[in-house]
Write an enzyme that holds these catalytic residues in place. Structure first.
Site, PDB file in Angstrom:
ATOM      1  N   CYS A  10      -1.539  30.515  -5.665  1.00  0.00           N
ATOM      2  CA  CYS A  10      -0.700  31.074  -6.720  1.00  0.00           C
ATOM      3  C   CYS A  10      -1.365  30.878  -8.076  1.00  0.00           C
ATOM      4  O   CYS A  10      -2.346  30.148  -8.221  1.00  0.00           O
ATOM      5  CB  CYS A  10       0.681  30.430  -6.700  1.00  0.00           C
ATOM      6  SG  CYS A  10       0.695  28.679  -7.125  1.00  0.00           S
ATOM      7  N   HIS A  37       8.186  32.583 -16.433  1.00  0.00           N
ATOM      8  CA  HIS A  37       7.039  33.198 -17.100  1.00  0.00           C
ATOM      9  C   HIS A  37       6.562  34.443 -16.361  1.00  0.00           C
ATOM     10  O   HIS A  37       6.029  35.374 -16.981  1.00  0.00           O
ATOM     11  CB  HIS A  37       5.913  32.166 -17.212  1.00  0.00           C
ATOM     12  CG  HIS A  37       4.620  32.718 -17.741  1.00  0.00           C
ATOM     13  ND1 HIS A  37       4.429  33.051 -19.067  1.00  0.00           N
ATOM     14  CD2 HIS A  37       3.450  33.026 -17.111  1.00  0.00           C
ATOM     15  CE1 HIS A  37       3.206  33.518 -19.235  1.00  0.00           C
ATOM     16  NE2 HIS A  37       2.583  33.505 -18.069  1.00  0.00           N
ATOM     17  N   CYS A  45       0.857  -1.194   0.000  1.00  0.00           N
ATOM     18  CA  CYS A  45       0.000   0.000   0.000  1.00  0.00           C
ATOM     19  C   CYS A  45       0.887   1.236   0.000  1.00  0.00           C
ATOM     20  O   CYS A  45       1.748   1.400   0.879  1.00  0.00           O
ATOM     21  CB  CYS A  45      -0.923  -0.009   1.215  1.00  0.00           C
ATOM     22  SG  CYS A  45      -1.979   1.463   1.342  1.00  0.00           S
ATOM     23  N   CYS A  63      -0.611  28.722 -16.672  1.00  0.00           N
ATOM     24  CA  CYS A  63      -0.802  30.002 -15.977  1.00  0.00           C
ATOM     25  C   CYS A  63      -2.287  30.324 -15.919  1.00  0.00           C
ATOM     26  O   CYS A  63      -3.001  30.206 -16.921  1.00  0.00           O
ATOM     27  CB  CYS A  63      -0.021  31.106 -16.687  1.00  0.00           C
ATOM     28  SG  CYS A  63      -0.300  32.764 -16.006  1.00  0.00           S
ATOM     29  N   CYS A 120     -30.782  30.510  -7.508  1.00  0.00           N
ATOM     30  CA  CYS A 120     -31.632  31.671  -7.244  1.00  0.00           C
ATOM     31  C   CYS A 120     -31.139  32.366  -5.975  1.00  0.00           C
ATOM     32  O   CYS A 120     -30.934  31.710  -4.939  1.00  0.00           O
ATOM     33  CB  CYS A 120     -33.092  31.242  -7.080  1.00  0.00           C
ATOM     34  SG  CYS A 120     -34.224  32.612  -6.720  1.00  0.00           S
ATOM     35  N   CYS A 170      -3.100  33.841 -18.374  1.00  0.00           N
ATOM     36  CA  CYS A 170      -3.025  33.789 -19.836  1.00  0.00           C
ATOM     37  C   CYS A 170      -3.158  32.379 -20.384  1.00  0.00           C
ATOM     38  O   CYS A 170      -3.106  32.189 -21.609  1.00  0.00           O
ATOM     39  CB  CYS A 170      -1.711  34.411 -20.316  1.00  0.00           C
ATOM     40  SG  CYS A 170      -0.230  33.524 -19.783  1.00  0.00           S
ATOM     41  N   CYS A 207      -3.867  20.938 -13.415  1.00  0.00           N
ATOM     42  CA  CYS A 207      -5.151  20.289 -13.665  1.00  0.00           C
ATOM     43  C   CYS A 207      -5.126  18.882 -13.081  1.00  0.00           C
ATOM     44  O   CYS A 207      -4.236  18.086 -13.399  1.00  0.00           O
ATOM     45  CB  CYS A 207      -5.439  20.263 -15.173  1.00  0.00           C
ATOM     46  SG  CYS A 207      -7.005  19.462 -15.593  1.00  0.00           S
ATOM     47  N   CYS A 252     -24.050  39.591 -11.176  1.00  0.00           N
ATOM     48  CA  CYS A 252     -23.919  39.943  -9.764  1.00  0.00           C
ATOM     49  C   CYS A 252     -24.959  39.283  -8.881  1.00  0.00           C
ATOM     50  O   CYS A 252     -24.921  39.452  -7.658  1.00  0.00           O
ATOM     51  CB  CYS A 252     -23.993  41.455  -9.594  1.00  0.00           C
ATOM     52  SG  CYS A 252     -25.589  42.171 -10.096  1.00  0.00           S
ATOM     53  N   CYS A 290     -36.553  33.102 -12.393  1.00  0.00           N
ATOM     54  CA  CYS A 290     -36.684  31.895 -11.585  1.00  0.00           C
ATOM     55  C   CYS A 290     -38.106  31.363 -11.729  1.00  0.00           C
ATOM     56  O   CYS A 290     -39.074  32.076 -11.440  1.00  0.00           O
ATOM     57  CB  CYS A 290     -36.372  32.193 -10.120  1.00  0.00           C
ATOM     58  SG  CYS A 290     -36.549  30.756  -9.031  1.00  0.00           S
TER      59      CYS A 290
END
Length: 319
Positions: A213, A241, A34, A226, A125, A229, A218, A160, A149
């Site tokens: 950061c 970068h 394990c 990044c 909602c 960008c 992923c 918003c 709704c």
């Protein structure tokens, strides 16, 4: 007339041919290592994940799944092995067999809420007494729109989440994300506004960034990029970068922590170079022996000598 005793018939059935003997023992199965507790466990105390066939002991998997439910926020529970090539994801049936029923319900609720939050075509909602899931129709210009709704009949802003009234102006003015948009259009729109939810430029899965950061990893495809960008950072081990360009000084770490990270990388490279320099004289000393073993004339001489020995043995046997 006496009937046959049931005890005798049972004994006769036990001694019938073709039944396995009780004295024969099966060979013991090898233990499973394990990677969570770093110990070998018997096979009956381990579990194999269906998506990637990685094996872990059941006790470690139970603790791992419980922690992932409490801190994952409904995210997919992946294989605990970071070196897993298949990036396996635990199935709902596996999660239900490892934790209690209340934790399974909590995970399903968090998973549903996360799916609604990451889906640009859905929204909660904002009314406290309602909290229904509404369908969002993004406008062609990418601007916030009115969302009705169907449960409480309230109309709110898709940006918003405020009530949509006459001459409503959204303070965020963030364009809605479209799943069918190309990677180039997403990169342009994301560079303009720092949206909290973006898609991985490699696999397209939605990723939410609350804090931390700007160097993102992923969990689905293990691609590093990044956040601002969406440029690939797979080969940028020194994080150069963020030294220049539009993302300059936007990594999110202090200058001291960045220098410490670069010092560690340089230290690893220097250590590998020292090992190569130390072992290179040994390789030079052993190179004549290696070349002699590979050399064709030497192999030819060995073959001729072996052939002569075989002929001499044949001559001696015939005489």
């Amino acid at each position: 007339m006496t009937s046959r005793s049931p005890t005798l018939s049972q004994e006769a059935g036990d001694s019938a041919p073709g039944t396995p003997e009780t004295g024969t023992d099966l060979l013991p199965r090898p233990k499973v290592f394990c990677k969570l507790c770093l110990s070998e466990q018997p096979p009956e105390a381990t579990r194999d994940l269906q998506s990637c066939n990685c094996s872990f002991c059941t006790a470690c998997l139970q603790q791992y799944v419980q922690l992932a439910i409490m801190e994952g926020g409904g995210a997919p529970i992946t294989c605990p092995d970071m070196a897993c090539q298949d990036t396996g994801v635990l199935l709902d049936s596996e999660i239900a067999s490892l934790v209690a029923a209340d934790q399974v319900k909590l995970y399903q609720r968090l998973k549903f809420e996360r799916g609604v939050k990451l889906d640009p075509s859905k929204a909660w909602c904002p009314m406290l007494e309602c909290q229904a899931v509404c369908s969002v129709q993004p406008s062609t210009e990418g601007q916030p729109t009115a969302v009705p709704c169907l449960t409480c009949h309230a109309v709110f802003c898709s940006g918003c989440r405020g009530l949509w009234e006459d001459n409503h102006t959204c303070p965020q003015r963030q364009p809605m994300m479209s799943p069918s948009a190309s990677h180039e259009s997403r990169a342009r729109s994301d560079s303009i506004s720092d949206m909290p939810i973006k898609q991985c430029p490699m696999c397209g899965i939605y990723i939410e960034r609350n804090q931390g950061c700007a160097q993102m990893l992923c969990k689905s495809c293990k691609h590093t990029f990044c956040w601002y960008c969406l440029q690939s950072l797979d080969g940028d081990i020194f994080l150069r970068h963020y030294d220049k360009g539009p993302c300059r000084n936007k990594l999110g770490h202090s200058r001291a922590s960045v220098m410490w990270n670069r010092t560690q990388v340089v230290g690893i490279l220097v250590g590998v170079s020292i090992i190569v320099l130390v072992t290179s004289p040994l390789l030079l000393l052993a190179s004549p022996c290696i070349l002699c073993c590979v050399c064709k004339p030497c192999r030819g001489k060995k073959k001729k000598k072996k052939r002569k020995n075989e002929l001499s043995q044949q001559d001696s046997s015939t005489s």
